[in-house]
Design a protein around this motif. Structure first.
Motif, PDB file in Angstrom:
ATOM      1  N   ALA A 192     -39.186  31.229  24.999  1.00 46.47           N
ATOM      2  CA  ALA A 192     -38.718  29.863  25.203  1.00 46.47           C
ATOM      3  C   ALA A 192     -37.450  29.511  25.964  1.00 46.47           C
ATOM      4  CB  ALA A 192     -38.792  29.571  23.628  1.00 46.47           C
ATOM      5  N   CYS A 193     -36.665  30.591  25.803  1.00 44.42           N
ATOM      6  CA  CYS A 193     -34.978  30.639  26.567  1.00 44.42           C
ATOM      7  C   CYS A 193     -35.641  30.550  27.988  1.00 44.42           C
ATOM      8  CB  CYS A 193     -34.300  31.350  25.870  1.00 44.42           C
ATOM      9  SG  CYS A 193     -33.636  30.981  24.329  1.00 44.42           S
ATOM     10  N   LEU A 194     -36.246  31.455  28.437  1.00 42.00           N
ATOM     11  CA  LEU A 194     -36.682  31.793  29.924  1.00 42.00           C
ATOM     12  C   LEU A 194     -37.374  30.312  30.371  1.00 42.00           C
ATOM     13  CD1 LEU A 194     -37.805  35.416  29.889  1.00 42.00           C
ATOM     14  CD2 LEU A 194     -35.871  34.073  31.131  1.00 42.00           C
ATOM     15  N   HIS A 195     -38.276  29.708  29.555  1.00 44.60           N
ATOM     16  CA  HIS A 195     -38.789  28.548  29.974  1.00 44.60           C
ATOM     17  C   HIS A 195     -37.864  27.365  30.283  1.00 44.60           C
ATOM     18  CE1 HIS A 195     -42.760  25.998  29.587  1.00 44.60           C
ATOM     19  NE2 HIS A 195     -41.758  25.539  30.738  1.00 44.60           N
ATOM     20  N   ALA A 196     -36.994  27.171  29.035  1.00 41.85           N
ATOM     21  CA  ALA A 196     -35.872  26.179  29.394  1.00 41.85           C
ATOM     22  C   ALA A 196     -34.891  26.242  30.457  1.00 41.85           C
ATOM     23  CB  ALA A 196     -35.145  26.229  27.800  1.00 41.85           C
ATOM     24  N   ALA A 197     -34.764  27.658  30.506  1.00 40.09           N
ATOM     25  CA  ALA A 197     -33.811  28.092  31.921  1.00 40.09           C
ATOM     26  C   ALA A 197     -34.410  27.761  33.034  1.00 40.09           C
ATOM     27  CB  ALA A 197     -33.283  29.236  31.781  1.00 40.09           C
ATOM     28  N   ALA A 198     -35.640  28.050  33.057  1.00 40.17           N
ATOM     29  CA  ALA A 198     -36.433  27.718  34.506  1.00 40.17           C
ATOM     30  C   ALA A 198     -36.505  26.383  34.682  1.00 40.17           C
ATOM     31  CB  ALA A 198     -37.884  28.143  34.277  1.00 40.17           C
ATOM     32  N   GLY A 199     -36.700  25.400  33.805  1.00 42.89           N
ATOM     33  CA  GLY A 199     -36.476  24.072  33.876  1.00 42.89           C
ATOM     34  C   GLY A 199     -35.078  23.178  34.080  1.00 42.89           C
ATOM     35  N   SER A 200     -34.218  24.056  33.745  1.00 46.10           N
ATOM     36  CA  SER A 200     -32.771  23.620  34.016  1.00 46.10           C
ATOM     37  C   SER A 200     -32.009  24.079  35.025  1.00 46.10           C
ATOM     38  CB  SER A 200     -31.801  24.049  32.584  1.00 46.10           C
ATOM     39  OG  SER A 200     -32.423  23.473  31.531  1.00 46.10           O
ATOM     40  N   PHE A 201     -32.401  25.182  35.436  1.00 46.72           N
ATOM     41  CA  PHE A 201     -31.593  25.939  36.568  1.00 46.72           C
ATOM     42  C   PHE A 201     -32.594  26.660  37.851  1.00 46.72           C
ATOM     43  CE2 PHE A 201     -29.169  26.968  32.583  1.00 46.72           C
ATOM     44  CZ  PHE A 201     -28.279  26.115  32.879  1.00 46.72           C
ATOM     45  N   SER A 202     -33.725  26.111  37.867  1.00 45.58           N
ATOM     46  CA  SER A 202     -34.635  26.798  38.863  1.00 45.58           C
ATOM     47  C   SER A 202     -34.367  26.085  40.040  1.00 45.58           C
ATOM     48  CB  SER A 202     -36.161  26.168  38.414  1.00 45.58           C
ATOM     49  OG  SER A 202     -36.188  24.858  38.460  1.00 45.58           O
ATOM     50  N   PRO A 203     -34.774  27.219  40.946  1.00 44.77           N
ATOM     51  CA  PRO A 203     -34.505  26.500  42.537  1.00 44.77           C
ATOM     52  C   PRO A 203     -35.445  25.741  42.942  1.00 44.77           C
ATOM     53  CG  PRO A 203     -35.375  28.775  42.447  1.00 44.77           C
ATOM     54  CD  PRO A 203     -35.080  28.538  40.911  1.00 44.77           C
ATOM     55  N   GLU A 204     -35.258  24.744  43.798  1.00 45.00           N
ATOM     56  CA  GLU A 204     -36.221  23.989  44.466  1.00 45.00           C
ATOM     57  C   GLU A 204     -37.462  24.274  44.704  1.00 45.00           C
ATOM     58  OE1 GLU A 204     -36.324  20.379  45.055  1.00 45.00           O
ATOM     59  OE2 GLU A 204     -34.337  20.672  43.729  1.00 45.00           O
ATOM     60  N   SER A 205     -37.866  25.436  45.047  1.00 42.21           N
ATOM     61  CA  SER A 205     -39.172  26.055  45.338  1.00 42.21           C
ATOM     62  C   SER A 205     -39.884  26.216  43.898  1.00 42.21           C
ATOM     63  CB  SER A 205     -39.442  27.465  45.909  1.00 42.21           C
ATOM     64  OG  SER A 205     -38.608  28.391  44.943  1.00 42.21           O
ATOM     65  N   LEU A 206     -39.259  26.059  42.687  1.00 42.61           N
ATOM     66  CA  LEU A 206     -39.916  26.007  41.383  1.00 42.61           C
ATOM     67  C   LEU A 206     -40.300  25.006  40.850  1.00 42.61           C
ATOM     68  CD1 LEU A 206     -38.629  29.443  39.704  1.00 42.61           C
ATOM     69  CD2 LEU A 206     -40.868  29.045  40.719  1.00 42.61           C
ATOM     70  N   ALA A 207     -39.584  23.661  41.366  1.00 43.26           N
ATOM     71  CA  ALA A 207     -39.833  22.419  40.846  1.00 43.26           C
ATOM     72  C   ALA A 207     -41.118  21.971  40.440  1.00 43.26           C
ATOM     73  CB  ALA A 207     -39.009  21.389  41.788  1.00 43.26           C
ATOM     74  N   PRO A 208     -42.302  22.173  41.389  1.00 50.30           N
ATOM     75  CA  PRO A 208     -43.469  21.864  41.149  1.00 50.30           C
ATOM     76  C   PRO A 208     -44.231  22.614  39.772  1.00 50.30           C
ATOM     77  CG  PRO A 208     -43.323  22.348  43.501  1.00 50.30           C
ATOM     78  CD  PRO A 208     -41.650  22.636  42.860  1.00 50.30           C
ATOM     79  N   VAL A 209     -43.863  23.791  39.851  1.00 55.45           N
ATOM     80  CA  VAL A 209     -44.224  24.662  38.431  1.00 55.45           C
ATOM     81  C   VAL A 209     -43.653  24.079  37.201  1.00 55.45           C
ATOM     82  CG1 VAL A 209     -44.276  26.818  37.653  1.00 55.45           C
ATOM     83  CG2 VAL A 209     -44.488  26.642  40.062  1.00 55.45           C
ATOM     84  N   VAL A 210     -42.329  23.861  37.414  1.00 55.23           N
ATOM     85  CA  VAL A 210     -41.745  23.131  35.984  1.00 55.23           C
ATOM     86  C   VAL A 210     -42.267  21.768  35.837  1.00 55.23           C
ATOM     87  CG1 VAL A 210     -39.523  22.512  35.260  1.00 55.23           C
ATOM     88  CG2 VAL A 210     -39.655  24.693  36.387  1.00 55.23           C
ATOM     89  N   ALA A 211     -42.511  20.914  36.751  1.00 56.39           N
ATOM     90  CA  ALA A 211     -42.897  19.524  36.495  1.00 56.39           C
ATOM     91  C   ALA A 211     -44.454  19.740  36.141  1.00 56.39           C
ATOM     92  CB  ALA A 211     -42.934  18.802  38.139  1.00 56.39           C
ATOM     93  N   GLY A 212     -45.142  20.802  36.569  1.00 56.68           N
ATOM     94  CA  GLY A 212     -46.515  20.791  36.031  1.00 56.68           C
ATOM     95  C   GLY A 212     -46.639  21.328  34.598  1.00 56.68           C
ATOM     96  N   SER A 213     -45.531  22.127  34.363  1.00 55.86           N
ATOM     97  CA  SER A 213     -45.505  22.490  33.071  1.00 55.86           C
ATOM     98  C   SER A 213     -45.191  21.270  31.744  1.00 55.86           C
ATOM     99  CB  SER A 213     -44.525  23.677  32.654  1.00 55.86           C
ATOM    100  OG  SER A 213     -43.235  23.207  32.866  1.00 55.86           O
ATOM    101  N   ILE A 214     -44.557  20.449  32.445  1.00 53.84           N
ATOM    102  CA  ILE A 214     -44.487  19.005  31.543  1.00 53.84           C
ATOM    103  C   ILE A 214     -45.642  18.047  31.776  1.00 53.84           C
ATOM    104  CG2 ILE A 214     -42.835  16.995  31.204  1.00 53.84           C
ATOM    105  CD1 ILE A 214     -40.497  19.082  32.115  1.00 53.84           C
ATOM    106  N   TYR A 215     -46.102  17.509  32.970  1.00 57.07           N
ATOM    107  CA  TYR A 215     -46.939  16.646  33.213  1.00 57.07           C
ATOM    108  C   TYR A 215     -48.372  17.048  33.011  1.00 57.07           C
ATOM    109  CZ  TYR A 215     -43.371  13.692  34.701  1.00 57.07           C
ATOM    110  OH  TYR A 215     -42.154  12.962  34.844  1.00 57.07           O
ATOM    111  N   LEU A 216     -48.720  18.082  33.466  1.00 55.38           N
ATOM    112  CA  LEU A 216     -50.224  18.565  33.355  1.00 55.38           C
ATOM    113  C   LEU A 216     -50.633  18.483  31.756  1.00 55.38           C
ATOM    114  CD1 LEU A 216     -50.358  21.326  35.895  1.00 55.38           C
ATOM    115  CD2 LEU A 216     -51.334  19.048  36.003  1.00 55.38           C
ATOM    116  N   PRO A 217     -50.100  18.967  30.837  1.00 57.94           N
ATOM    117  CA  PRO A 217     -50.640  18.755  29.400  1.00 57.94           C
ATOM    118  C   PRO A 217     -50.511  17.259  28.981  1.00 57.94           C
ATOM    119  CG  PRO A 217     -48.639  20.486  29.528  1.00 57.94           C
ATOM    120  CD  PRO A 217     -48.851  19.912  30.707  1.00 57.94           C
ATOM    121  N   LEU A 218     -49.654  16.584  29.655  1.00 57.03           N
ATOM    122  CA  LEU A 218     -49.877  15.194  29.093  1.00 57.03           C
ATOM    123  C   LEU A 218     -50.840  14.364  29.871  1.00 57.03           C
ATOM    124  CD1 LEU A 218     -46.014  14.715  29.028  1.00 57.03           C
ATOM    125  CD2 LEU A 218     -47.430  15.007  27.060  1.00 57.03           C
ATOM    126  N   MET A 219     -51.374  14.611  30.959  1.00 62.32           N
ATOM    127  CA  MET A 219     -52.459  13.800  31.745  1.00 62.32           C
ATOM    128  C   MET A 219     -53.337  13.600  30.822  1.00 62.32           C
ATOM    129  SD  MET A 219     -51.714  15.077  35.520  1.00 62.32           S
ATOM    130  CE  MET A 219     -50.115  14.402  36.389  1.00 62.32           C
TER     131      MET A 219
END
Length: 94
Positions: A12-39
Motif C-alpha cells: 500500500a505504501c509503494l502504491h501511494a508513493a508511486a502516486g505521489s512521487f512517480s516520474p512522468e513516465s508512470l503518470a498514465p499507470v497511476v492515473a489508470g489505477s484511479i480512473y479505470l476502476p471508476l469508469m
C-alpha cells in the motif's frame, strides 16, 4: 504483527508513493489505477466523479475515492495473504 499485515503495508505504501512521487513516465499507470476502476461505476450512473474542469479530467468524488481505496486495499490484502502463505511455513503435523 502477522507478516500479511507487514506485506500489505509495504504494498500500500509503494502504491501511494508511486502516486505521489512517480516520474512522468508512470503518470498514465497511476492515473489508470484511479480512473479505470471508476469508469464502469460511472457507466451505470454511480456518482464517482465530481464536476469536470473545462477541458480536463473530472476528479473522483468522495465516493470515488472510497471505491478506489477499497478496491486497491482488497487487491493488496489478497496479494499479501497469498505471499505470506507462500513464504511462511505452517507448523503442524507433517
Amino acid at each position: 504483527m502477522h507478516p500479511r499485515w507487514l506485506i500489505f503495508a509495504v504494498l500500500a505504501c509503494l502504491h501511494a508513493a508511486a502516486g505521489s512521487f512517480s516520474p512522468e513516465s508512470l503518470a498514465p499507470v497511476v492515473a489508470g489505477s484511479i480512473y479505470l476502476p471508476l469508469m464502469p461505476l460511472e457507466a451505470i450512473g454511480a456518482p464517482v466523479f465530481g464536476r469536470a474542469e473545462s477541458g480536463g479530467w473530472a476528479a473522483p468524488s468522495l465516493l470515488g475515492w472510497v471505491v478506489v481505496l477499497a478496491l486497491w486495499a482488497a487487491i493488496w490484502f489478497t496479494l499479501a495473504t497469498f505471499l505470506s502463505r507462500l513464504f511462511t511455513k505452517r507448523s503442524g503435523p507433517a
